[in-house]
Design a protein around this motif. Structure first.
Motif, PDB file in Angstrom:
ATOM      1  N   PRO A 146     -14.037  37.276 -18.614  1.00 41.57           N
ATOM      2  CA  PRO A 146     -14.005  38.692 -18.994  1.00 41.57           C
ATOM      3  C   PRO A 146     -13.368  38.879 -20.376  1.00 41.57           C
ATOM      4  O   PRO A 146     -12.478  38.122 -20.772  1.00 41.57           O
ATOM      5  CB  PRO A 146     -13.142  39.343 -17.913  1.00 41.57           C
ATOM      6  CG  PRO A 146     -12.624  38.255 -17.051  1.00 41.57           C
ATOM      7  CD  PRO A 146     -13.252  36.971 -17.458  1.00 41.57           C
ATOM      8  N   ALA A 147     -13.826  39.894 -21.075  1.00 40.74           N
ATOM      9  CA  ALA A 147     -13.289  40.193 -22.402  1.00 40.74           C
ATOM     10  C   ALA A 147     -11.841  40.677 -22.275  1.00 40.74           C
ATOM     11  O   ALA A 147     -11.490  41.366 -21.317  1.00 40.74           O
ATOM     12  CB  ALA A 147     -14.135  41.260 -23.076  1.00 40.74           C
ATOM     13  N   THR A 148     -11.028  40.270 -23.230  1.00 40.34           N
ATOM     14  CA  THR A 148      -9.627  40.694 -23.241  1.00 40.34           C
ATOM     15  C   THR A 148      -9.265  41.226 -24.623  1.00 40.34           C
ATOM     16  O   THR A 148      -9.960  40.970 -25.603  1.00 40.34           O
ATOM     17  CB  THR A 148      -8.665  39.539 -22.881  1.00 40.34           C
ATOM     18  OG1 THR A 148      -8.795  38.497 -23.853  1.00 40.34           O
ATOM     19  CG2 THR A 148      -8.941  38.997 -21.490  1.00 40.34           C
ATOM     20  N   ILE A 149      -8.154  41.966 -24.656  1.00 39.79           N
ATOM     21  CA  ILE A 149      -7.592  42.437 -25.915  1.00 39.79           C
ATOM     22  C   ILE A 149      -6.137  42.006 -25.990  1.00 39.79           C
ATOM     23  O   ILE A 149      -5.548  41.620 -24.978  1.00 39.79           O
ATOM     24  CB  ILE A 149      -7.696  43.977 -26.064  1.00 39.79           C
ATOM     25  CG1 ILE A 149      -6.944  44.693 -24.929  1.00 39.79           C
ATOM     26  CG2 ILE A 149      -9.139  44.416 -26.121  1.00 39.79           C
ATOM     27  CD1 ILE A 149      -6.875  46.212 -25.093  1.00 39.79           C
ATOM     28  N   THR A 150      -5.591  42.057 -27.162  1.00 43.26           N
ATOM     29  CA  THR A 150      -4.174  41.789 -27.369  1.00 43.26           C
ATOM     30  C   THR A 150      -3.517  43.100 -27.781  1.00 43.26           C
ATOM     31  O   THR A 150      -3.984  43.758 -28.711  1.00 43.26           O
ATOM     32  CB  THR A 150      -3.958  40.722 -28.452  1.00 43.26           C
ATOM     33  OG1 THR A 150      -4.577  39.505 -28.001  1.00 43.26           O
ATOM     34  CG2 THR A 150      -2.490  40.476 -28.715  1.00 43.26           C
ATOM     35  N   VAL A 151      -2.468  43.465 -27.071  1.00 46.48           N
ATOM     36  CA  VAL A 151      -1.724  44.691 -27.374  1.00 46.48           C
ATOM     37  C   VAL A 151      -0.451  44.273 -28.100  1.00 46.48           C
ATOM     38  O   VAL A 151       0.334  43.476 -27.586  1.00 46.48           O
ATOM     39  CB  VAL A 151      -1.368  45.465 -26.085  1.00 46.48           C
ATOM     40  CG1 VAL A 151      -0.524  46.690 -26.403  1.00 46.48           C
ATOM     41  CG2 VAL A 151      -2.640  45.861 -25.341  1.00 46.48           C
ATOM     42  N   SER A 152      -0.261  44.797 -29.297  1.00 48.74           N
ATOM     43  CA  SER A 152       0.955  44.472 -30.050  1.00 48.74           C
ATOM     44  C   SER A 152       1.584  45.755 -30.569  1.00 48.74           C
ATOM     45  O   SER A 152       0.927  46.790 -30.683  1.00 48.74           O
ATOM     46  CB  SER A 152       0.640  43.524 -31.208  1.00 48.74           C
ATOM     47  OG  SER A 152      -0.230  44.154 -32.122  1.00 48.74           O
ATOM     48  N   GLY A 153       2.867  45.659 -30.863  1.00 51.42           N
ATOM     49  CA  GLY A 153       3.559  46.828 -31.394  1.00 51.42           C
ATOM     50  C   GLY A 153       5.039  46.602 -31.523  1.00 51.42           C
ATOM     51  O   GLY A 153       5.523  45.465 -31.479  1.00 51.42           O
ATOM     52  N   THR A 154       5.740  47.721 -31.680  1.00 52.21           N
ATOM     53  CA  THR A 154       7.198  47.694 -31.838  1.00 52.21           C
ATOM     54  C   THR A 154       7.809  48.837 -31.046  1.00 52.21           C
ATOM     55  O   THR A 154       7.139  49.822 -30.750  1.00 52.21           O
ATOM     56  CB  THR A 154       7.604  47.860 -33.320  1.00 52.21           C
ATOM     57  OG1 THR A 154       7.074  49.107 -33.805  1.00 52.21           O
ATOM     58  CG2 THR A 154       7.108  46.711 -34.180  1.00 52.21           C
ATOM     59  N   ILE A 155       9.092  48.686 -30.757  1.00 51.22           N
ATOM     60  CA  ILE A 155       9.884  49.786 -30.226  1.00 51.22           C
ATOM     61  C   ILE A 155      11.133  49.875 -31.087  1.00 51.22           C
ATOM     62  O   ILE A 155      11.781  48.860 -31.382  1.00 51.22           O
ATOM     63  CB  ILE A 155      10.209  49.632 -28.723  1.00 51.22           C
ATOM     64  CG1 ILE A 155      10.934  50.891 -28.220  1.00 51.22           C
ATOM     65  CG2 ILE A 155      10.960  48.348 -28.424  1.00 51.22           C
ATOM     66  CD1 ILE A 155      10.961  51.016 -26.700  1.00 51.22           C
ATOM     67  N   THR A 156      11.447  51.083 -31.539  1.00 51.19           N
ATOM     68  CA  THR A 156      12.580  51.327 -32.428  1.00 51.19           C
ATOM     69  C   THR A 156      13.637  52.133 -31.687  1.00 51.19           C
ATOM     70  O   THR A 156      13.319  53.127 -31.033  1.00 51.19           O
ATOM     71  CB  THR A 156      12.131  52.105 -33.684  1.00 51.19           C
ATOM     72  OG1 THR A 156      11.098  51.356 -34.338  1.00 51.19           O
ATOM     73  CG2 THR A 156      13.277  52.340 -34.643  1.00 51.19           C
ATOM     74  N   VAL A 157      14.903  51.690 -31.788  1.00 50.11           N
ATOM     75  CA  VAL A 157      16.027  52.366 -31.125  1.00 50.11           C
ATOM     76  C   VAL A 157      17.251  52.355 -32.051  1.00 50.11           C
ATOM     77  O   VAL A 157      17.286  51.627 -33.038  1.00 50.11           O
ATOM     78  CB  VAL A 157      16.389  51.697 -29.776  1.00 50.11           C
ATOM     79  CG1 VAL A 157      15.244  51.782 -28.794  1.00 50.11           C
ATOM     80  CG2 VAL A 157      16.788  50.256 -29.972  1.00 50.11           C
ATOM     81  N   SER A 158      18.261  53.144 -31.676  1.00 52.63           N
ATOM     82  CA  SER A 158      19.505  53.185 -32.450  1.00 52.63           C
ATOM     83  C   SER A 158      20.231  51.849 -32.377  1.00 52.63           C
ATOM     84  O   SER A 158      20.264  51.199 -31.329  1.00 52.63           O
ATOM     85  CB  SER A 158      20.431  54.272 -31.908  1.00 52.63           C
ATOM     86  OG  SER A 158      19.834  55.531 -32.052  1.00 52.63           O
ATOM     87  N   ALA A 159      20.831  51.463 -33.490  1.00 49.11           N
ATOM     88  CA  ALA A 159      21.579  50.207 -33.564  1.00 49.11           C
ATOM     89  C   ALA A 159      23.052  50.440 -33.249  1.00 49.11           C
ATOM     90  O   ALA A 159      23.587  51.513 -33.502  1.00 49.11           O
ATOM     91  CB  ALA A 159      21.447  49.614 -34.960  1.00 49.11           C
ATOM     92  N   ASP A 160      23.683  49.437 -32.704  1.00 51.21           N
ATOM     93  CA  ASP A 160      25.131  49.419 -32.580  1.00 51.21           C
ATOM     94  C   ASP A 160      25.641  48.919 -33.933  1.00 51.21           C
ATOM     95  O   ASP A 160      25.567  47.729 -34.238  1.00 51.21           O
ATOM     96  CB  ASP A 160      25.570  48.487 -31.449  1.00 51.21           C
ATOM     97  CG  ASP A 160      27.074  48.419 -31.285  1.00 51.21           C
ATOM     98  OD1 ASP A 160      27.812  48.670 -32.272  1.00 51.21           O
ATOM     99  OD2 ASP A 160      27.529  48.094 -30.182  1.00 51.21           O
ATOM    100  N   SER A 161      26.120  49.832 -34.755  1.00 51.17           N
ATOM    101  CA  SER A 161      26.498  49.507 -36.131  1.00 51.17           C
ATOM    102  C   SER A 161      27.594  48.462 -36.223  1.00 51.17           C
ATOM    103  O   SER A 161      27.646  47.689 -37.176  1.00 51.17           O
ATOM    104  CB  SER A 161      26.935  50.772 -36.875  1.00 51.17           C
ATOM    105  OG  SER A 161      25.860  51.659 -36.959  1.00 51.17           O
ATOM    106  N   MET A 162      28.459  48.396 -35.236  1.00 54.28           N
ATOM    107  CA  MET A 162      29.575  47.440 -35.295  1.00 54.28           C
ATOM    108  C   MET A 162      29.140  46.037 -34.859  1.00 54.28           C
ATOM    109  O   MET A 162      29.701  45.046 -35.313  1.00 54.28           O
ATOM    110  CB  MET A 162      30.724  47.922 -34.404  1.00 54.28           C
ATOM    111  CG  MET A 162      31.268  49.282 -34.810  1.00 54.28           C
ATOM    112  SD  MET A 162      31.705  49.407 -36.554  1.00 54.28           S
ATOM    113  CE  MET A 162      33.241  48.519 -36.554  1.00 54.28           C
TER     114      MET A 162
END
Length: 151
Positions: A31-47
């Protein structure tokens, strides 16, 4: 008579070859397949994060489940999980700007993901990182990287 026997043998061999080709072409392909790619962005712990663009990043307290190895799920339109992957290591994608009390410190973390072998027969898919809620996408939209944001 001998000529007829030779012609008959040649025709039989040709027919066998055509029959073999027909059976090979009717064999179901994967069966045909696809590749799902991406990012998730969140707040950083600055320290806790490195204080440089691209440096190792740790998420803020409220996002401790968003880390390297966290589960990424892709579901079909019926809600069945059809593919899994894990978040890659996070990196600092933005630092606090000039004039702020924490100038130059990590502000945002970005984690990438790639989900391989997602069956391509669905029209609508849902993507979820850990327990943060499903986001729906059309198959066409998943042909390009997706960008998710928390917070």
């Amino acid at each position: 008579m001998r000529l007829i026997a030779i012609i008959t043998a040649v025709l039989l061999l040709a027919a066998c070859g055509l029959s073999k080709q027909a059976s090979e072409s009717s064999t179901p392909s994967a069966p045909a397949t696809i590749t799902v790619s991406g990012t998730i962005t969140v707040s950083a712990d600055s320290m806790s994060s490195e204080q440089a663009m691209g440096g190792a990043c740790v998420t803020d307290d409220g996002y401790s489940d968003i880390s390297s190895g966290a589960q990424v799920r892709v579901e079909d339109s019926a809600g069945k999980v059809i593919a899994l992957a894990a978040l890659q290591a996070g990196h600092v994608s933005e630092v606090f700007g000039p004039g702020t009390a924490v100038e130059g410190m990590a502000y945002l973390c970005v984690f990438g993901f790639t989900v391989n072998d997602v069956p391509a027969e669905e029209k609508i898919y849902s993507v979820e990182v850990t327990h943060r809620g499903k986001i729906s996408f059309t198959r066409e939209k998943l042909n390009e990287p997706i960008a998710l944001t928390l917070g």
